[in-house]
Design a protein around this motif. Structure first.
Motif, PDB file in Angstrom:
ATOM      1  N   ILE A 219      49.830  46.603  32.319  1.00  0.00           N
ATOM      2  CA  ILE A 219      49.740  46.132  33.704  1.00  0.00           C
ATOM      3  C   ILE A 219      48.858  47.113  34.468  1.00  0.00           C
ATOM      4  O   ILE A 219      49.028  48.330  34.361  1.00  0.00           O
ATOM      5  N   ILE A 220      47.914  46.565  35.240  1.00  0.00           N
ATOM      6  CA  ILE A 220      46.996  47.446  35.960  1.00  0.00           C
ATOM      7  C   ILE A 220      47.743  48.258  37.015  1.00  0.00           C
ATOM      8  O   ILE A 220      48.772  47.839  37.525  1.00  0.00           O
ATOM      9  N   SER A 221      47.202  49.396  37.340  1.00  0.00           N
ATOM     10  CA  SER A 221      47.863  50.300  38.272  1.00  0.00           C
ATOM     11  C   SER A 221      47.745  49.807  39.710  1.00  0.00           C
ATOM     12  O   SER A 221      46.882  49.003  40.045  1.00  0.00           O
ATOM     13  N   ASN A 222      48.619  50.321  40.540  1.00  0.00           N
ATOM     14  CA  ASN A 222      48.606  49.955  41.957  1.00  0.00           C
ATOM     15  C   ASN A 222      47.265  50.294  42.583  1.00  0.00           C
ATOM     16  O   ASN A 222      46.683  51.340  42.300  1.00  0.00           O
ATOM     17  N   GLY A 223      46.779  49.376  43.421  1.00  0.00           N
ATOM     18  CA  GLY A 223      45.513  49.582  44.114  1.00  0.00           C
ATOM     19  C   GLY A 223      44.297  49.283  43.254  1.00  0.00           C
ATOM     20  O   GLY A 223      43.177  49.447  43.701  1.00  0.00           O
ATOM     21  N   SER A 224      44.501  48.804  42.014  1.00  0.00           N
ATOM     22  CA  SER A 224      43.390  48.462  41.137  1.00  0.00           C
ATOM     23  C   SER A 224      43.094  46.962  41.222  1.00  0.00           C
ATOM     24  O   SER A 224      43.862  46.213  41.811  1.00  0.00           O
ATOM     25  N   PHE A 225      41.996  46.546  40.598  1.00  0.00           N
ATOM     26  CA  PHE A 225      41.613  45.130  40.688  1.00  0.00           C
ATOM     27  C   PHE A 225      40.838  44.684  39.466  1.00  0.00           C
ATOM     28  O   PHE A 225      40.322  45.509  38.714  1.00  0.00           O
ATOM     29  N   ILE A 226      40.792  43.363  39.295  1.00  0.00           N
ATOM     30  CA  ILE A 226      39.963  42.732  38.252  1.00  0.00           C
ATOM     31  C   ILE A 226      39.156  41.619  38.898  1.00  0.00           C
ATOM     32  O   ILE A 226      39.579  41.029  39.898  1.00  0.00           O
ATOM     33  N   TYR A 227      38.000  41.315  38.332  1.00  0.00           N
ATOM     34  CA  TYR A 227      37.155  40.214  38.792  1.00  0.00           C
ATOM     35  C   TYR A 227      37.260  39.037  37.842  1.00  0.00           C
ATOM     36  O   TYR A 227      37.382  39.222  36.636  1.00  0.00           O
ATOM     37  N   ILE A 228      37.145  37.846  38.412  1.00  0.00           N
ATOM     38  CA  ILE A 228      37.046  36.618  37.628  1.00  0.00           C
ATOM     39  C   ILE A 228      35.937  35.790  38.257  1.00  0.00           C
ATOM     40  O   ILE A 228      35.903  35.594  39.476  1.00  0.00           O
ATOM     41  N   TYR A 229      35.035  35.293  37.425  1.00  0.00           N
ATOM     42  CA  TYR A 229      33.972  34.415  37.898  1.00  0.00           C
ATOM     43  C   TYR A 229      34.188  33.045  37.264  1.00  0.00           C
ATOM     44  O   TYR A 229      34.328  32.934  36.056  1.00  0.00           O
ATOM     45  N   VAL A 230      34.199  32.005  38.085  1.00  0.00           N
ATOM     46  CA  VAL A 230      34.399  30.644  37.584  1.00  0.00           C
ATOM     47  C   VAL A 230      33.186  29.808  37.957  1.00  0.00           C
ATOM     48  O   VAL A 230      32.693  29.867  39.035  1.00  0.00           O
TER      49      VAL A 230
END
Length: 169
Positions: free
Chosen positions: A158-169
């Motif tokens: 699970i990603i850490s707090n305050g982190s993010f991932i991108y998704i392009y659709v």
């Protein structure tokens, strides 16, 4: 469509390893700092809107992002955390050996996976021409990654707090 899924900043319960579920927990100082740093990282890009889970810690993180980035934000009944009910506030590590918790948890994860699929589809249908930031929870992001990468992820991934991932659709 470009989507950035952001995990809310840290709360005291995150730091203590306690399940939060739907409990109203606020960001601690580190969580506020994490949200500000996340906003700084995302500020150089074009974004249309910020959506957040309705839970307090996600709304607080979204407010910080919105205020710092000057982007409108809305709480949405999308991408919310599991409600752990009886287990809210309990230490996660101690629950790993609790058979009744594990049975319940596996059933709830299956429901969450289906919920996330529906919510991703709804997000796309509503915001298909936009760049959207969604502030949500680690377990939700884990399910999104699992759906898109098509592999099972462990709780340690699970990603850490305050982190993010991108998704392009």
């Amino acid at each position: 469509m470009k989507v950035c899924f952001v995990r809310h900043g840290e709360t005291d319960w995150n730091a203590e390893g306690r399940l939060q579920g739907h409990t109203a927990t606020s960001l601690n100082e580190k969580g506020i700092r994490q949200s500000r740093e996340c906003a700084e990282q995302l500020a150089g890009e074009e974004w249309d809107v910020i959506l957040s889970s309705p839970l307090q810690r996600a709304r607080e993180s979204a407010y910080i992002l919105s205020d710092q980035m000057e982007i409108p934000r809305f709480a949405a009944n999308l991408f919310t955390e599991l409600d752990y009910g009886y287990w809210n506030g309990k230490d996660k590590q101690s629950l790993f050996s609790d058979h009744s918790f594990w049975e319940w948890y596996q059933a709830e994860i299956n429901k969450l996976e289906k919920q996330v699929k529906r919510e991703l589809k709804a997000l796309y249908q509503t915001y298909k021409d936009d760049a959207v930031i969604v502030v949500t929870h680690g377990l939700v992001i884990q399910q999104i990654e699992k759906l898109l990468v098509r592999k099972s992820l462990t709780d340690d991934e699970i990603i850490s707090n305050g982190s993010f991932i991108y998704i392009y659709v």
